[in-house]
Design a protein around this motif. Sequence first.
Motif, PDB file in Angstrom:
ATOM      1  N   ASP A  78       0.818  -1.222   0.000  1.00 52.39           N
ATOM      2  CA  ASP A  78       0.000   0.000   0.000  1.00 52.39           C
ATOM      3  C   ASP A  78       0.848   1.266   0.000  1.00 52.39           C
ATOM      4  O   ASP A  78       0.378   2.341   0.373  1.00 52.39           O
ATOM      5  N   PHE A  79       2.095   1.159  -0.452  1.00 47.38           N
ATOM      6  CA  PHE A  79       2.992   2.310  -0.475  1.00 47.38           C
ATOM      7  C   PHE A  79       2.465   3.374  -1.431  1.00 47.38           C
ATOM      8  O   PHE A  79       1.979   3.077  -2.531  1.00 47.38           O
ATOM      9  N   TYR A  80       2.571   4.633  -0.986  1.00 50.86           N
ATOM     10  CA  TYR A  80       2.125   5.770  -1.790  1.00 50.86           C
ATOM     11  C   TYR A  80       3.151   6.877  -1.683  1.00 50.86           C
ATOM     12  O   TYR A  80       3.580   7.234  -0.582  1.00 50.86           O
ATOM     13  N   LEU A  81       3.592   7.421  -2.821  1.00 52.66           N
ATOM     14  CA  LEU A  81       4.579   8.500  -2.844  1.00 52.66           C
ATOM     15  C   LEU A  81       4.044   9.661  -3.662  1.00 52.66           C
ATOM     16  O   LEU A  81       3.406   9.456  -4.708  1.00 52.66           O
ATOM     17  N   ASP A  82       4.311  10.881  -3.209  1.00 56.39           N
ATOM     18  CA  ASP A  82       3.935  12.043  -4.009  1.00 56.39           C
ATOM     19  C   ASP A  82       4.737  13.255  -3.550  1.00 56.39           C
ATOM     20  O   ASP A  82       5.389  13.238  -2.506  1.00 56.39           O
ATOM     21  N   SER A  83       4.654  14.288  -4.365  1.00 57.67           N
ATOM     22  CA  SER A  83       5.224  15.581  -4.026  1.00 57.67           C
ATOM     23  C   SER A  83       4.333  16.297  -3.026  1.00 57.67           C
ATOM     24  O   SER A  83       3.106  16.237  -3.122  1.00 57.67           O
ATOM     25  N   ALA A  84       4.939  16.969  -2.065  1.00 59.36           N
ATOM     26  CA  ALA A  84       4.179  17.916  -1.244  1.00 59.36           C
ATOM     27  C   ALA A  84       4.056  19.188  -2.068  1.00 59.36           C
ATOM     28  O   ALA A  84       5.046  19.873  -2.319  1.00 59.36           O
ATOM     29  N   SER A  85       2.854  19.472  -2.521  1.00 52.20           N
ATOM     30  CA  SER A  85       2.625  20.580  -3.440  1.00 52.20           C
ATOM     31  C   SER A  85       1.351  21.316  -3.063  1.00 52.20           C
ATOM     32  O   SER A  85       0.485  20.778  -2.367  1.00 52.20           O
ATOM     33  N   GLN A  86       1.251  22.534  -3.551  1.00 52.47           N
ATOM     34  CA  GLN A  86       0.004  23.274  -3.504  1.00 52.47           C
ATOM     35  C   GLN A  86      -0.433  23.589  -4.925  1.00 52.47           C
ATOM     36  O   GLN A  86       0.392  23.653  -5.840  1.00 52.47           O
ATOM     37  N   VAL A  87      -1.732  23.768  -5.096  1.00 48.93           N
ATOM     38  CA  VAL A  87      -2.277  24.173  -6.384  1.00 48.93           C
ATOM     39  C   VAL A  87      -2.887  25.560  -6.236  1.00 48.93           C
ATOM     40  O   VAL A  87      -3.687  25.799  -5.322  1.00 48.93           O
ATOM     41  N   HIS A  88      -2.475  26.470  -7.103  1.00 50.29           N
ATOM     42  CA  HIS A  88      -2.970  27.842  -7.091  1.00 50.29           C
ATOM     43  C   HIS A  88      -3.523  28.167  -8.484  1.00 50.29           C
ATOM     44  O   HIS A  88      -2.795  28.074  -9.474  1.00 50.29           O
ATOM     45  N   MET A  89      -4.797  28.533  -8.548  1.00 54.50           N
ATOM     46  CA  MET A  89      -5.440  28.866  -9.815  1.00 54.50           C
ATOM     47  C   MET A  89      -6.257  30.142  -9.658  1.00 54.50           C
ATOM     48  O   MET A  89      -6.856  30.377  -8.604  1.00 54.50           O
ATOM     49  N   ASP A  90      -6.292  30.941 -10.716  1.00 56.46           N
ATOM     50  CA  ASP A  90      -7.121  32.143 -10.701  1.00 56.46           C
ATOM     51  C   ASP A  90      -8.596  31.810 -10.799  1.00 56.46           C
ATOM     52  O   ASP A  90      -9.447  32.537 -10.274  1.00 56.46           O
ATOM     53  N   ARG A  91      -8.917  30.725 -11.508  1.00 58.84           N
ATOM     54  CA  ARG A  91     -10.301  30.287 -11.644  1.00 58.84           C
ATOM     55  C   ARG A  91     -10.350  28.773 -11.568  1.00 58.84           C
ATOM     56  O   ARG A  91      -9.437  28.091 -12.030  1.00 58.84           O
ATOM     57  N   TRP A  92     -11.411  28.245 -10.995  1.00 63.21           N
ATOM     58  CA  TRP A  92     -11.577  26.799 -10.864  1.00 63.21           C
ATOM     59  C   TRP A  92     -12.576  26.232 -11.866  1.00 63.21           C
ATOM     60  O   TRP A  92     -12.875  25.039 -11.815  1.00 63.21           O
ATOM     61  N   SER A  93     -13.101  27.074 -12.735  1.00 58.76           N
ATOM     62  CA  SER A  93     -14.091  26.586 -13.700  1.00 58.76           C
ATOM     63  C   SER A  93     -13.837  27.198 -15.065  1.00 58.76           C
ATOM     64  O   SER A  93     -13.231  28.278 -15.190  1.00 58.76           O
ATOM     65  N   ARG A  94     -14.304  26.488 -16.075  1.00 57.98           N
ATOM     66  CA  ARG A  94     -14.274  26.986 -17.442  1.00 57.98           C
ATOM     67  C   ARG A  94     -15.439  26.342 -18.180  1.00 57.98           C
ATOM     68  O   ARG A  94     -15.487  25.118 -18.323  1.00 57.98           O
ATOM     69  N   GLY A  95     -16.375  27.154 -18.592  1.00 54.67           N
ATOM     70  CA  GLY A  95     -17.548  26.608 -19.278  1.00 54.67           C
ATOM     71  C   GLY A  95     -18.323  25.682 -18.370  1.00 54.67           C
ATOM     72  O   GLY A  95     -18.766  26.069 -17.281  1.00 54.67           O
ATOM     73  N   ARG A  96     -18.471  24.435 -18.803  1.00 54.38           N
ATOM     74  CA  ARG A  96     -19.204  23.431 -18.031  1.00 54.38           C
ATOM     75  C   ARG A  96     -18.273  22.477 -17.285  1.00 54.38           C
ATOM     76  O   ARG A  96     -18.695  21.383 -16.885  1.00 54.38           O
ATOM     77  N   VAL A  97     -17.045  22.900 -17.086  1.00 49.93           N
ATOM     78  CA  VAL A  97     -16.059  22.086 -16.367  1.00 49.93           C
ATOM     79  C   VAL A  97     -15.639  22.829 -15.106  1.00 49.93           C
ATOM     80  O   VAL A  97     -15.333  24.023 -15.150  1.00 49.93           O
TER      81      VAL A  97
END
Length: 370
Positions: A264-283
């Motif tokens: 069950d090992f899991y590896l990832d980067s410690a990261s943040q996500v920064h966006m000006d907008r979280w939507s576009r059209g119907r997404v």
Amino acid sequence: MSILISGASIAGLTAAQRFSARGAEVTVVERAPALRRNGAPIDVRGTALDVAADMGIRDTLAAHETGAAQRSAFTHIVDDNGERVGALPTELPQDSPDDLEIFRNDLIDVLHASIGPNVTFVYGDSIQEVTDTGDAVEVRFASGRAGRYELLVGADGIHSNTRRLVFGPEDRYRRHLGVYYGILSLPAELGSDGEAYLYSVPGRSVLIGDYPERTYGGFLFLSPEIAYDYHDIEQQRQLVFDTYSAVQGWKVAELLDALKQSEDFYLDSASQVHMDRWSRGRVVLLGDAAFAPSFFSGRGTPLAMIGADVLAREWATCDGDLGQAFGRYEQAMRPQVHRAQEGVPQARDRVIPATREAIEARNRQWPPVR
């Protein structure tokens, strides 16, 4: 037309329940062949508890609480020989007296069980192409299937495929915090006393957390961005072996032995996500795909659950005006996201000091608790 949710993790499962509870026909597509349940204990706190209550799962979550209230409020820092040389406060400031700590696999199972039979799950597939026609989102999948949906919710994590397809490359939005972390379950004998322990050498730390029903371990190390396959566990395992091959102290050898056998090992980067907008059209993006605060914040899970609830509520009350729904969703969530993303570098430097001098300074600042 129905709603498509990409990703069956905490954000995606909560969104599936919240949207379906409001009458939506929901499909969840997940790249993995089954639910991904691995991970360390996580917090369900503050307003997320109200979301859980509205979902009818708050009491069930409380029954799965890890027993953190009976544990020490500190993670003990140890030296090469396992002697206590410092202690870091374990708990974040409480959002409410009822805040819960729960293992990730238990939360995933409870969320999944709360979802009604009208939600369709498709495993082992992923979105390959997205076309927003204005009145629908047309999706083509890696399997060759195609679908047409009223709304696409990208809840597919920090390396979101939906975000890449609709908003552009990941490197525009994800900020690597200079840390990688790996989590795995450990044999019970590597714990034994119900406490949490941290051992550090310059730029590298290991953690063992012991709980009544299970023990888990963590590898945390400083590194610039590394190019690797997010889906290749053996490559990730080797990355940790290479990073810790010269570290001899405390229980590092036992942790590396456990890593060889881990399922069950899991590896990832410690990261943040920064966006000006979280939507576009119907997404629209949700959870770590939109606003990852990093695991150092301890608030990724609450934000995912609260965000899913807000998004579904605004969708249900917008009379078809998705722009209005998405605007209200962002207005409600951005202040919470901003608070969660603050202060993360300081937490990182306490857990993984970069130099021997920084380790000694940390231990003087946070002396041992006997």
